[in-house]
Scaffold this motif. Structure first.
Motif, PDB file in Angstrom:
ATOM      1  N   SER A   1      -8.699   7.860  -0.694  1.00 24.91           N
ATOM      2  CA  SER A   1      -7.684   7.728   0.351  1.00 24.91           C
ATOM      3  C   SER A   1      -8.046   6.639   1.361  1.00 24.91           C
ATOM      4  O   SER A   1      -7.181   5.856   1.757  1.00 24.91           O
ATOM      5  CB  SER A   1      -7.446   9.060   1.052  1.00 24.91           C
TER       6      SER A   1
ATOM      7  N   THR B   1       6.284  11.152   1.128  1.00 25.49           N
ATOM      8  CA  THR B   1       6.146  12.126   0.047  1.00 25.49           C
ATOM      9  C   THR B   1       6.241  11.493  -1.343  1.00 25.49           C
ATOM     10  O   THR B   1       5.399  11.781  -2.192  1.00 25.49           O
ATOM     11  CB  THR B   1       7.188  13.259   0.206  1.00 25.49           C
TER      12      THR B   1
ATOM     13  N   ARG C   1       2.955   9.688  -2.049  1.00 28.97           N
ATOM     14  CA  ARG C   1       1.854  10.651  -2.221  1.00 28.97           C
ATOM     15  C   ARG C   1       1.953  11.344  -3.575  1.00 28.97           C
ATOM     16  O   ARG C   1       0.949  11.544  -4.261  1.00 28.97           O
ATOM     17  CB  ARG C   1       1.874  11.673  -1.095  1.00 28.97           C
TER      18      ARG C   1
END
Length: 97
Positions: free
Chosen positions: A52, A68, A71
């Protein structure tokens, strides 16, 4: 990049629906990212947690790493990449007593 299994093909198709998805997938399939993911597996932490900070450094603006769809794409791609390297998903299911 190799397209040897269905998960990799799915990730490749999904990358086309994400802004800068091709660059993101290219980064994720690089040896630097793959080694970090494998370290996560060895340390028994989520592989995404090992990459990350690398993603935030390499992609400070676009794609929006907090959205979203991005991700979800990253999670799917990490699973596909590790699967392509012989790793299998090991889920622990919680059940009510």
């Amino acid at each position: 990049m190799r397209s040897t299994n269905a998960l990799i093909r799915k990730a490749t198709r999904a990358s086309k629906s994400i802004v800068e998805g091709d660059k993101l997938l290219s980064a994720l399939t690089s040896p630097r990212y793959i080694n970090a993911m494998k370290e996560g597996v060895l340390e028994e932490v989520p592989p995404v947690s090992k990459i990350s900070h690398m993603l935030k450094e390499q992609f400070p603006e676009k794609p929006d790493l907090g959205s979203t769809p991005v991700r979800q794409f990253i999670g799917m791609a990490v699973r596909a990449i590790l699967s392509d390297h012989g790793y299998e998903l090991d889920e622990i299911r919680c059940q009510d007593p």
